[in-house]
Design a protein around this motif. Structure first.
Motif, PDB file in Angstrom:
ATOM      1  N   SER A 104       0.843  -1.179   0.000  1.00 54.25           N
ATOM      2  CA  SER A 104       0.000   0.000   0.000  1.00 54.25           C
ATOM      3  C   SER A 104       0.881   1.231   0.000  1.00 54.25           C
ATOM      4  CB  SER A 104      -0.870  -0.036   1.263  1.00 54.25           C
ATOM      5  OG  SER A 104      -1.722   1.073   1.297  1.00 54.25           O
ATOM      6  N   ASN A 105       0.412   2.257  -0.674  1.00 58.84           N
ATOM      7  CA  ASN A 105       1.169   3.501  -0.721  1.00 58.84           C
ATOM      8  C   ASN A 105       0.212   4.598  -1.151  1.00 58.84           C
ATOM      9  OD1 ASN A 105       3.042   5.636  -1.583  1.00 58.84           O
ATOM     10  ND2 ASN A 105       4.602   4.044  -1.354  1.00 58.84           N
ATOM     11  N   PHE A 106       0.313   5.767  -0.533  1.00 57.27           N
ATOM     12  CA  PHE A 106      -0.564   6.865  -0.931  1.00 57.27           C
ATOM     13  C   PHE A 106      -0.378   7.210  -2.409  1.00 57.27           C
ATOM     14  CE2 PHE A 106      -0.112   7.689   3.690  1.00 57.27           C
ATOM     15  CZ  PHE A 106      -1.436   7.474   4.022  1.00 57.27           C
ATOM     16  N   ALA A 107       0.809   6.887  -2.957  1.00 59.52           N
ATOM     17  CA  ALA A 107       1.094   7.194  -4.356  1.00 59.52           C
ATOM     18  C   ALA A 107       0.469   6.188  -5.315  1.00 59.52           C
ATOM     19  CB  ALA A 107       2.608   7.237  -4.574  1.00 59.52           C
ATOM     20  N   ASP A 108       0.039   5.032  -4.786  1.00 62.84           N
ATOM     21  CA  ASP A 108      -0.395   3.931  -5.656  1.00 62.84           C
ATOM     22  C   ASP A 108      -1.800   3.457  -5.273  1.00 62.84           C
ATOM     23  OD1 ASP A 108       2.251   3.980  -6.647  1.00 62.84           O
ATOM     24  OD2 ASP A 108       2.895   2.537  -5.126  1.00 62.84           O
ATOM     25  N   PRO A 109      -2.832   4.145  -5.745  1.00 62.17           N
ATOM     26  CA  PRO A 109      -4.194   3.751  -5.348  1.00 62.17           C
ATOM     27  C   PRO A 109      -4.539   2.311  -5.725  1.00 62.17           C
ATOM     28  CG  PRO A 109      -4.212   5.882  -6.469  1.00 62.17           C
ATOM     29  CD  PRO A 109      -2.819   5.333  -6.599  1.00 62.17           C
ATOM     30  N   LEU A 110      -3.966   1.819  -6.818  1.00 61.75           N
ATOM     31  CA  LEU A 110      -4.221   0.441  -7.241  1.00 61.75           C
ATOM     32  C   LEU A 110      -2.938  -0.377  -7.118  1.00 61.75           C
ATOM     33  CD1 LEU A 110      -6.470   1.017 -10.400  1.00 61.75           C
ATOM     34  CD2 LEU A 110      -7.157   0.829  -8.010  1.00 61.75           C
TER      35      LEU A 110
ATOM     36  N   ASN B 284      -5.777   0.526   2.012  1.00 60.41           N
ATOM     37  CA  ASN B 284      -5.006   1.612   2.648  1.00 60.41           C
ATOM     38  C   ASN B 284      -5.782   2.151   3.837  1.00 60.41           C
ATOM     39  OD1 ASN B 284      -3.523   3.860   3.354  1.00 60.41           O
ATOM     40  ND2 ASN B 284      -2.906   4.248   1.239  1.00 60.41           N
ATOM     41  N   ILE B 285      -5.255   1.853   5.028  1.00 68.64           N
ATOM     42  CA  ILE B 285      -5.828   2.395   6.264  1.00 68.64           C
ATOM     43  C   ILE B 285      -4.779   3.245   6.967  1.00 68.64           C
ATOM     44  CG2 ILE B 285      -7.542   0.569   6.530  1.00 68.64           C
ATOM     45  CD1 ILE B 285      -5.647  -0.665   8.665  1.00 68.64           C
ATOM     46  N   GLY B 286      -3.898   3.856   6.156  1.00 64.74           N
ATOM     47  CA  GLY B 286      -2.817   4.667   6.713  1.00 64.74           C
ATOM     48  C   GLY B 286      -1.608   3.801   7.035  1.00 64.74           C
ATOM     49  N   GLY B 287      -0.788   4.300   7.923  1.00 73.68           N
ATOM     50  CA  GLY B 287       0.509   3.671   8.215  1.00 73.68           C
ATOM     51  C   GLY B 287       0.428   2.286   8.801  1.00 73.68           C
ATOM     52  N   SER B 288      -0.753   1.875   9.222  1.00 73.49           N
ATOM     53  CA  SER B 288      -0.946   0.526   9.743  1.00 73.49           C
ATOM     54  C   SER B 288      -1.361  -0.457   8.654  1.00 73.49           C
ATOM     55  CB  SER B 288      -2.010   0.537  10.843  1.00 73.49           C
ATOM     56  OG  SER B 288      -3.213   1.085  10.318  1.00 73.49           O
ATOM     57  N   SER B 289      -1.361  -0.017   7.407  1.00 70.78           N
ATOM     58  CA  SER B 289      -1.840  -0.871   6.310  1.00 70.78           C
ATOM     59  C   SER B 289      -1.093  -2.204   6.248  1.00 70.78           C
ATOM     60  CB  SER B 289      -1.691  -0.142   4.974  1.00 70.78           C
ATOM     61  OG  SER B 289      -2.508   1.007   4.950  1.00 70.78           O
ATOM     62  N   PHE B 290       0.207  -2.172   6.516  1.00 67.52           N
ATOM     63  CA  PHE B 290       1.021  -3.393   6.393  1.00 67.52           C
ATOM     64  C   PHE B 290       0.768  -4.344   7.556  1.00 67.52           C
ATOM     65  CE2 PHE B 290       2.903   0.423   4.806  1.00 67.52           C
ATOM     66  CZ  PHE B 290       2.899   0.146   3.447  1.00 67.52           C
ATOM     67  N   ASN B 291       0.411  -3.782   8.707  1.00 64.09           N
ATOM     68  CA  ASN B 291       0.056  -4.601   9.857  1.00 64.09           C
ATOM     69  C   ASN B 291      -1.297  -5.253   9.605  1.00 64.09           C
ATOM     70  OD1 ASN B 291       1.222  -1.677  10.864  1.00 64.09           O
ATOM     71  ND2 ASN B 291       2.420  -3.444  11.501  1.00 64.09           N
TER      72      ASN B 291
ATOM     73  N   GLY C 238       0.629  16.818   1.634  1.00 63.44           N
ATOM     74  CA  GLY C 238       0.588  15.525   2.288  1.00 63.44           C
ATOM     75  C   GLY C 238      -0.574  14.713   1.751  1.00 63.44           C
ATOM     76  N   PRO C 239      -0.655  13.468   2.181  1.00 65.80           N
ATOM     77  CA  PRO C 239      -1.748  12.634   1.717  1.00 65.80           C
ATOM     78  C   PRO C 239      -3.078  13.181   2.200  1.00 65.80           C
ATOM     79  CG  PRO C 239      -0.589  11.591   3.532  1.00 65.80           C
ATOM     80  CD  PRO C 239       0.190  12.808   3.160  1.00 65.80           C
ATOM     81  N   GLY C 240      -4.059  13.243   1.329  1.00 61.64           N
ATOM     82  CA  GLY C 240      -5.399  13.590   1.760  1.00 61.64           C
ATOM     83  C   GLY C 240      -6.097  12.322   2.205  1.00 61.64           C
ATOM     84  N   PHE C 241      -6.841  12.375   3.281  1.00 64.87           N
ATOM     85  CA  PHE C 241      -7.526  11.184   3.764  1.00 64.87           C
ATOM     86  C   PHE C 241      -8.989  11.224   3.368  1.00 64.87           C
ATOM     87  CE2 PHE C 241      -4.219  10.581   7.389  1.00 64.87           C
ATOM     88  CZ  PHE C 241      -3.293  10.173   6.445  1.00 64.87           C
TER      89      PHE C 241
END
Lengths: 133, 384
Positions: B55-61, B82-89, B124-127
């Protein structure tokens, strides 16, 4: 399945009504006819009980500062400003700014009241300490 | 009866890039270096990967970009939630379920970012949809600053106690050659640092660096077939309380209070069993909130808990042993790095920062504005 769409699913949605109200200087909240609780931000379903049976009501404009912060800026970018979370008398919490006093003087627990004014170009619900002109 | 996911999957490969500044390199190129290192660590070739999580804010898909970009020909499960910085967890939970059910056999979780050196970045990333944004809070800092201010008001937490979180992280970073900031740091230094959003100064805030990390996860039945000691997932719990900070029910209680008990129940542990803790310390208040919500101390006592030296090197509860997002690495989505550090600790290969005899690691990934929390418990073979 219900054959008729609930009245609140027809016509302009809650977002559109909210922005139209604010544009016209009106601070109104949605209040659920089912559970009786108010909610903000605008939504099609009551965030408390899920009902689609709600109505717009005038907000009292009274609130209390739940938390507060000061956004520090370089002088060339403008003055420091307040960002606060306001607990409205009706129950919902919203982000806003408390204006009219220096940002660091906004304190948690302070009574505030709403007014509507443009921040950049669009009008927003802002707050000032209660009892100030 | 034990939960079917307890010990069902294991991390068998980890890969990192250098942290800090990787000028001229795209986030995907950095991600590729981490993937290369993780596959090499596991002794696997790319086409053995059949589950892609990233997951990455730069890569929606992202989950379809990454297989194309890295030439992964055999992907059966793809997830770029993508749930923010916890996406990988979160991906660790999703990968565990997919592996356990046989939907895939080799899961790759990966991330890369050039947040520090990318000269083309916009804001920054928009949520997404937000009724907070028009007031121009300086996000994400502002949300965490509001939580800190409320915690200070309600429990008497002090700026000195917040500063101690940053100082403890720096002391760990000084033991980690990979860490980006290793200069000495005192409580006074933190207190006199430039204010950003009161009550936070710049040293209360995480770094902005480049960096990448990746992990390979497989089912436990084949975990011993790899070159390095497997590190098992013993438990996981996920929860979310809000997206925008104005919608967080209580700014002093995070979703960790829901997620951690789930993870403990699956793992069959209590906080007393934990040897090492890795959390997403985007800001100094995070660590205090998470320690309370984990149950290491009572609500409101996190400030004195960290001020007593519990989380610093030599303390009873070693936390963020790599130096954390505050001093080691933070490219925007730090959750990936906490898991890799936990694996290094449980493999016993963490060098000067190694927690002696670490068998159980507790991790917590944080996403958004304290919005999503994923608690993970990892253990060595001995803990199965």
């Amino acid at each position: 399945m219900a054959s008729e769409r609930a009245a609140n699913f027809q016509g302009p949605g809650p977002d559109a009504v909210w922005f139209e109200n604010v544009k016209n200087g009106k601070f109104r909240l949605q209040r659920c006819n089912h559970c009786g609780k108010a909610f903000f931000y605008p939504r099609p379903l009551c965030v408390h009980c899920g009902s689609a049976d709600w109505a717009w009501v005038d907000a009292s404009g009274k609130g209390t500062v739940y938390s507060t912060s000061v956004v520090r800026q370089r002088p060339e970018d403008g003055p420091d400003y307040n960002i606060a979370l306001i607990d409205l008398a009706e129950g919902p919490r919203m982000m806003s700014r408390v204006t009219g006093i220096p940002a660091p003087e906004v304190k948690i627990g302070m009574a505030v009241e709403a007014y509507i004014a443009p921040l950049d170009k669009d009008p927003l619900v802002l707050f000032k300490p209660a009892g100030r002109a | 009866m034990a939960h079917p996911l307890r010990g069902a999957v294991a991390v068998v490969g980890i890969g990192l890039t250098p942290f800090g500044e990787l000028p001229g390199r795209s986030h995907l190129e950095i991600m590729g270096e981490a993937i290369h290192n993780a596959l090499a660590d596991a002794g696997l070739k790319k086409d053995q990967v059949d589950g892609m999580f990233g997951s990455n804010f730069a890569d929606p898909l992202g989950a379809i970009l990454y297989p194309e970009y890295f030439g992964l020909k055999n992907i059966k499960v793809m997830d770029s939630t993508n749930i923010g910085g916890s996406s990988f967890n979160n991906a660790m939970q999703e990968a565990a379920a997919a592996l356990h059910l046989g939907l895939c056999d080799v899961a790759l979780i990966a991330y890369g970012s050039n947040a520090r050196t990318n000269t083309r970045r916009g804001g920054g990333p928009g949520f997404g949809r937000s009724f907070d944004a028009p007031y121009r809070p300086r996000q994400p800092i502002n949300s965490y600053a509001l939580a800190a201010a409320r915690h200070m008001h309600q429990y008497g937490t002090t700026k000195e106690q917040l500063a101690q979180v940053a100082v403890s992280a720096r002391q760990w970073a000084q033991k980690n050659p990979r860490a980006f900031m290793r200069d000495p740091l005192t409580v006074e230094d933190v207190l006199k640092a430039r204010m950003v959003v009161d009550p936070f100064g710049v040293r209360d805030c995480c770094l902005v660096t480049d960096g990448g990390a990746a992990m390979v996860v497989v089912r436990a039945d084949r975990a011993k077939d790899f070159p390095n000691a497997p590190v098992y997932m013993l438990g996981v719990g996920a929860a979310t309380t809000h997206n925008d900070i104005s919608q967080m029910p209580d700014l002093t209680v995070t979703a960790v209070a829901q997620a951690a008990p789930r993870a403990y129940a699956m793992a069959g542990i209590t906080p007393k069993d934990v040897d090492v803790i890795e959390v997403y310390d985007a800001f100094t208040i995070n660590t205090i909130l998470f320690l309370e919500d984990f149950g290491f101390c009572k609500k409101g006592e996190g400030g004195p808990f960290v001020a007593a030296g519990n989380i610093a090197p030599g303390g009873k509860h070693p936390l963020n042993t790599n130096g954390g997002g505050l001093s080691c690495v933070h490219p925007g989505m730090y959750g990936m790095f906490i898991m890799v550090e936990a694996v290094e600790q449980l493999r016993g290969v963490a060098g000067d920062r190694q927690v002696p005899g670490a068998e159980i690691a507790l991790c917590n990934g944080n996403g958004g504005y304290l919005s999503s929390q994923i608690t993970l418990v990892f253990g060595t073979q001995a803990t199965l």
